[in-house]
Design an enzyme around this catalytic site. Structure first.
Site, short mmCIF file in Angstrom:
data_model
loop_
_atom_site.label_atom_id
_atom_site.label_comp_id
_atom_site.label_asym_id
_atom_site.label_seq_id
_atom_site.Cartn_x
_atom_site.Cartn_y
_atom_site.Cartn_z
N ASP A 18 -32.01 15.27 17.80
CA ASP A 18 -31.63 15.20 16.39
C ASP A 18 -31.94 13.82 15.81
OD1 ASP A 18 -30.61 16.17 14.03
OD2 ASP A 18 -28.52 15.76 14.53
N ARG A 22 -33.64 11.47 9.41
CA ARG A 22 -33.11 10.13 9.09
C ARG A 22 -34.08 9.04 9.52
NH1 ARG A 22 -27.72 11.34 11.88
NH2 ARG A 22 -28.92 13.20 12.43
N TRP A 23 -34.79 9.28 10.61
CA TRP A 23 -35.79 8.32 11.09
C TRP A 23 -36.85 8.11 10.00
CZ3 TRP A 23 -40.99 7.89 12.10
CH2 TRP A 23 -41.38 6.89 13.00
N HIS A 35 -40.48 14.56 11.67
CA HIS A 35 -40.68 15.66 12.62
C HIS A 35 -41.96 15.46 13.42
CE1 HIS A 35 -37.23 17.77 11.28
NE2 HIS A 35 -37.68 17.99 10.07
N SER A 63 -33.34 25.46 15.85
CA SER A 63 -32.23 26.39 16.05
C SER A 63 -32.37 27.61 15.15
CB SER A 63 -30.90 25.68 15.77
OG SER A 63 -30.73 25.51 14.37
N GLU A 65 -30.27 28.45 13.18
CA GLU A 65 -29.69 28.03 11.89
C GLU A 65 -30.68 27.17 11.09
OE1 GLU A 65 -27.97 27.84 14.88
OE2 GLU A 65 -26.93 29.69 14.34
N TRP A 67 -33.48 27.88 10.14
CA TRP A 67 -34.19 28.69 9.12
C TRP A 67 -33.56 28.49 7.75
CZ3 TRP A 67 -38.70 30.81 10.46
CH2 TRP A 67 -38.92 31.17 11.80
N LEU A 129 -41.26 19.48 37.40
CA LEU A 129 -40.19 19.62 36.41
C LEU A 129 -40.32 20.94 35.62
CD1 LEU A 129 -37.99 18.27 34.53
CD2 LEU A 129 -39.92 17.25 33.28
N ARG A 188 -21.44 17.07 17.84
CA ARG A 188 -21.20 18.52 17.87
C ARG A 188 -22.31 19.18 18.69
NH1 ARG A 188 -21.71 17.65 12.05
NH2 ARG A 188 -23.91 17.68 11.50
N LEU A 189 -22.04 20.44 19.05
CA LEU A 189 -22.99 21.15 19.91
C LEU A 189 -24.06 21.87 19.11
CD1 LEU A 189 -20.51 22.79 22.49
CD2 LEU A 189 -21.51 20.50 22.53
C1 IPE Z 1 -29.52 20.69 15.90
O1 IPE Z 1 -29.71 19.76 14.89
C2 IPE Z 1 -30.76 21.48 16.13
C3 IPE Z 1 -31.90 20.75 16.67
C4 IPE Z 1 -31.96 19.48 16.96
C5 IPE Z 1 -33.05 21.54 16.94
P1 IPE Z 1 -29.30 20.07 13.38
O2 IPE Z 1 -29.65 18.86 12.60
O3 IPE Z 1 -29.89 21.34 12.95
O4 IPE Z 1 -27.74 20.26 13.51
P2 IPE Z 1 -26.61 20.18 12.41
O5 IPE Z 1 -27.08 20.99 11.24
O6 IPE Z 1 -26.44 18.75 12.05
O7 IPE Z 1 -25.40 20.74 13.08
C1 IPE Z 2 -33.86 17.37 14.35
O1 IPE Z 2 -33.94 16.44 13.33
C2 IPE Z 2 -35.01 18.33 14.32
C3 IPE Z 2 -34.65 19.67 13.88
C4 IPE Z 2 -33.46 20.09 13.61
C5 IPE Z 2 -35.74 20.62 13.72
P1 IPE Z 2 -33.30 16.69 11.90
O2 IPE Z 2 -34.33 17.25 11.01
O3 IPE Z 2 -32.05 17.48 11.98
O4 IPE Z 2 -32.98 15.20 11.48
P2 IPE Z 2 -31.74 14.70 10.63
O5 IPE Z 2 -30.50 15.16 11.34
O6 IPE Z 2 -31.87 15.29 9.27
O7 IPE Z 2 -31.89 13.21 10.65
MG MG Z 3 -30.10 16.99 12.17
#
Ligand code: IPE
Ligand code: IPE
Ligand code: MG
Length: 237
Positions: A18, A22-23, A35, A63, A65, A67, A129, A188-189
């Protein structure tokens, strides 16, 4: 490091990658730039990770979610995934890495499904691996899939136990993750390996995924080696 240092290492590390958005934001760039950096970083990270001889690595890439994000971002992530796949497979195969997919193939284009199946097939006999790529993955959806498969087998309710159930999950035959890492600072998970992580050691770091390199991995491994795992029992005297 210190791959040589005598640490109590996990057998299976699961990572919520994750913080890409923000990066990018910190650099005044569009989210997709993050990304892209995150995807490129996966390759370097896996190479470094392989040096620790930990048998399983599971990476949460997209995930069920996710989508819900704007269409342009979703399409961009999927495009990046697809573009990276061919190169990543070649590198992985050279490194004796076995690639597996956790998640649903539906909603992914036939082209990506074909590429993913080819990657799994090409690397299936590799002995190094195992890298599980969780793409279009959701923990609850995985559990529902398992329930449906079990119901379809007409298994007697009294024969269903935890071991049998685990064999119907995407991770069938693999050890549960013992170290669960989440980059990006959220604690969180987010629906990742919710059954399998029942007893995982959780490690949260504010470091954003594209910055989570070998040094940060080592911090997590050292933290893991200091945890006392009790599984509900008592600490040995
Ligand atoms: C979790 O990150 C999913 C992935 C890193 C693939 P999200 O950025 O989607 O999680 P939430 O929305 O903060 O819970
Ligand atoms: C995780 O990075 C990658 C995916 C969920 C696909 P985020 O896109 O969630 O990055 P933040 O949380 O917005 O920084
Ligand atoms: Mg995120």
């Amino acid at each position: 490091m210190s791959t040589k240092v005598n640490l109590e290492l996990p057998q299976h590390v699961a990572i919520v990658m994750d913080g890409n958005g923000r990066w990018a934001k910190k650099r005044h760039k569009p989210r997709l730039y993050g990304h892209k950096e995150g995807a490129v970083h996966v390759r370097d990270f896996v190479e470094a990770f392989a040096g620790y001889h930990i048998p399983y690595l599971t990476l949460y890439a997209f995930s069920t979610e996710n989508w819900n994000r704007p269409r342009t971002e979703v399409e961009g992530i999927i495009r990046l995934f697809s573009e990276n796949l061919d190169e990543a497979i070649k590198i992985a195969h050279k490194q004796n890495i076995r690639i597996r997919h956790l998640g649903k193939m539906d909603r992914l284009s036939p082209e990506i499904q074909k590429k993913a199946k080819a990657a799994i097939d090409m690397t299936k006999n590799n002995q190094g691996l195992t890298v599980n790529v969780a793409f279009n993955y959701g923990g609850r959806s995985e559990i529902v899939d398992a329930v449906q498969a079990i119901a379809g087998q007409k298994i007697k309710p009294q024969d269903i136990d935890e071991n049998l159930f685990s064999r119907y999950l995407y991770t069938a035959g693999m050890p549960d993750p013992d170290l669960f890492i989440r980059t990006g600072g959220e604690m969180r998970l987010s629906n990742f390996l919710i059954w399998q992580s029942a007893y995982a050691e959780l490690y949260f770091t504010p470091v954003l995924w594209p910055d989570f390199g070998q040094e940060e991995l080592e911090k997590a491994l050292i933290a893991f080696s200091k945890r006392q795992r009790r599984f509900g029992g008592l600490q040995p005297q």
